[in-house]
Design a protein around this motif. Structure first.
Motif, PDB file in Angstrom:
ATOM      1  N   LEU A  27       3.965  67.891  61.009  1.00  0.00           N
ATOM      2  CA  LEU A  27       4.202  68.602  61.657  1.00  0.00           C
ATOM      3  C   LEU A  27       2.983  69.983  61.432  1.00  0.00           C
ATOM      4  CD1 LEU A  27       4.708  69.814  64.587  1.00  0.00           C
ATOM      5  CD2 LEU A  27       6.676  71.457  63.444  1.00  0.00           C
ATOM      6  N   GLY A  28       3.518  70.724  59.922  1.00  0.00           N
ATOM      7  CA  GLY A  28       2.176  71.691  59.555  1.00  0.00           C
ATOM      8  C   GLY A  28       0.686  71.660  59.554  1.00  0.00           C
ATOM      9  N   ILE A  29       0.815  70.179  59.108  1.00  0.00           N
ATOM     10  CA  ILE A  29      -0.674  69.436  58.787  1.00  0.00           C
ATOM     11  C   ILE A  29      -1.293  69.610  60.335  1.00  0.00           C
ATOM     12  CG2 ILE A  29      -1.988  67.761  58.074  1.00  0.00           C
ATOM     13  CD1 ILE A  29      -0.087  66.551  55.953  1.00  0.00           C
ATOM     14  N   MET A  30      -0.971  69.072  61.880  1.00  0.00           N
ATOM     15  CA  MET A  30      -0.914  69.464  62.625  1.00  0.00           C
ATOM     16  C   MET A  30      -1.491  71.115  63.427  1.00  0.00           C
ATOM     17  SD  MET A  30       0.893  66.318  65.052  1.00  0.00           S
ATOM     18  CE  MET A  30       2.324  66.773  64.510  1.00  0.00           C
ATOM     19  N   LEU A  31      -0.330  71.707  62.832  1.00  0.00           N
ATOM     20  CA  LEU A  31      -0.549  73.092  63.440  1.00  0.00           C
ATOM     21  C   LEU A  31      -1.501  74.060  62.409  1.00  0.00           C
ATOM     22  CD1 LEU A  31       2.998  73.501  64.115  1.00  0.00           C
ATOM     23  CD2 LEU A  31       1.092  73.070  65.682  1.00  0.00           C
ATOM     24  N   ASN A  32      -1.741  73.177  60.976  1.00  0.00           N
ATOM     25  CA  ASN A  32      -2.865  74.561  60.095  1.00  0.00           C
ATOM     26  C   ASN A  32      -1.908  75.410  59.254  1.00  0.00           C
ATOM     27  OD1 ASN A  32      -4.527  74.676  58.317  1.00  0.00           O
ATOM     28  ND2 ASN A  32      -5.779  76.049  60.002  1.00  0.00           N
ATOM     29  N   GLN A  33      -0.277  74.635  59.320  1.00  0.00           N
ATOM     30  CA  GLN A  33       0.338  75.619  59.141  1.00  0.00           C
ATOM     31  C   GLN A  33       1.951  74.958  58.031  1.00  0.00           C
ATOM     32  OE1 GLN A  33       1.519  79.106  59.510  1.00  0.00           O
ATOM     33  NE2 GLN A  33      -0.322  79.381  60.659  1.00  0.00           N
ATOM     34  N   VAL A  34       1.124  74.615  56.979  1.00  0.00           N
ATOM     35  CA  VAL A  34       1.798  73.474  56.250  1.00  0.00           C
ATOM     36  C   VAL A  34       3.071  74.491  55.438  1.00  0.00           C
ATOM     37  CG1 VAL A  34       1.282  71.640  53.891  1.00  0.00           C
ATOM     38  CG2 VAL A  34      -0.228  71.878  55.774  1.00  0.00           C
ATOM     39  N   PHE A  35       2.688  75.198  55.079  1.00  0.00           N
ATOM     40  CA  PHE A  35       3.491  75.796  54.051  1.00  0.00           C
ATOM     41  C   PHE A  35       4.999  76.178  54.572  1.00  0.00           C
ATOM     42  CE2 PHE A  35       5.425  79.417  51.825  1.00  0.00           C
ATOM     43  CZ  PHE A  35       5.647  79.100  50.760  1.00  0.00           C
ATOM     44  N   ILE A  36       4.543  76.995  55.984  1.00  0.00           N
ATOM     45  CA  ILE A  36       6.023  77.216  56.887  1.00  0.00           C
ATOM     46  C   ILE A  36       6.240  75.842  56.947  1.00  0.00           C
ATOM     47  CG2 ILE A  36       6.258  78.672  58.895  1.00  0.00           C
ATOM     48  CD1 ILE A  36       3.684  80.818  58.108  1.00  0.00           C
ATOM     49  N   CYS A  37       5.976  75.445  57.633  1.00  0.00           N
ATOM     50  CA  CYS A  37       6.737  74.111  57.853  1.00  0.00           C
ATOM     51  C   CYS A  37       7.187  73.204  56.786  1.00  0.00           C
ATOM     52  CB  CYS A  37       5.927  73.289  58.450  1.00  0.00           C
ATOM     53  SG  CYS A  37       5.009  74.129  60.478  1.00  0.00           S
ATOM     54  N   THR A  38       6.332  72.658  55.818  1.00  0.00           N
ATOM     55  CA  THR A  38       7.186  71.964  54.337  1.00  0.00           C
ATOM     56  C   THR A  38       8.767  73.007  54.767  1.00  0.00           C
ATOM     57  OG1 THR A  38       5.557  71.086  54.589  1.00  0.00           O
ATOM     58  CG2 THR A  38       6.752  71.340  52.113  1.00  0.00           C
ATOM     59  N   LEU A  39       8.416  74.209  53.565  1.00  0.00           N
ATOM     60  CA  LEU A  39       9.351  74.970  53.648  1.00  0.00           C
ATOM     61  C   LEU A  39      10.793  74.903  54.907  1.00  0.00           C
ATOM     62  CD1 LEU A  39      10.564  77.124  51.337  1.00  0.00           C
ATOM     63  CD2 LEU A  39       9.363  79.074  53.077  1.00  0.00           C
ATOM     64  N   THR A  40       9.848  75.229  56.548  1.00  0.00           N
ATOM     65  CA  THR A  40      11.620  74.981  57.063  1.00  0.00           C
ATOM     66  C   THR A  40      12.004  73.537  56.913  1.00  0.00           C
ATOM     67  OG1 THR A  40      10.358  76.535  58.134  1.00  0.00           O
ATOM     68  CG2 THR A  40      12.190  75.144  59.789  1.00  0.00           C
ATOM     69  N   GLY A  41      11.121  72.260  56.400  1.00  0.00           N
ATOM     70  CA  GLY A  41      12.159  71.442  56.195  1.00  0.00           C
ATOM     71  C   GLY A  41      13.175  71.334  54.918  1.00  0.00           C
TER      72      GLY A  41
END
Length: 93
Positions: A33-47
């Motif tokens: 999801l972070g790759i699709m939204l261009n927010q990789v760090f935030i989404c991976t950290l949330t995961g």
């Protein structure tokens, strides 16, 4: 009668490094999801945070507790032949 040795880890989920497969899913979904939204760090950290709390939840409850909880509140198993509709509280033969 001869004793049969039953392995204790035959039904355990597969592991990827230090996480089981069900713990990896929030991290991998957050990464995708972070790759699709261009927010990789935030989404991976949330995961990672979700996986941490899921591990705590899973360690405090017996196996299959989450599936039973989903079943009780009516999620999933719509076309199951072996499980009844959880909203039916009285069965008439």
């Amino acid at each position: 009668m001869k004793e049969t040795r039953i392995p204790t880890r035959a039904d355990m989920p597969p592991y990827l490094l230090v996480w089981s497969s069900d713990e990896c899913m929030p991290v991998l979904l957050g990464l995708g999801l972070g790759i699709m939204l261009n927010q990789v760090f935030i989404c991976t950290l949330t995961g990672l945070v979700i996986a941490h709390f899921y591990r705590k939840f899973r360690d405090l409850h017996p196996d299959g507790y989450l599936f039973h909880l989903f079943y009780w509140y009516g999620f999933g198993f719509a076309r199951s032949k072996t499980m009844l509709n959880p909203w039916i509280k009285r069965l008439i033969p």
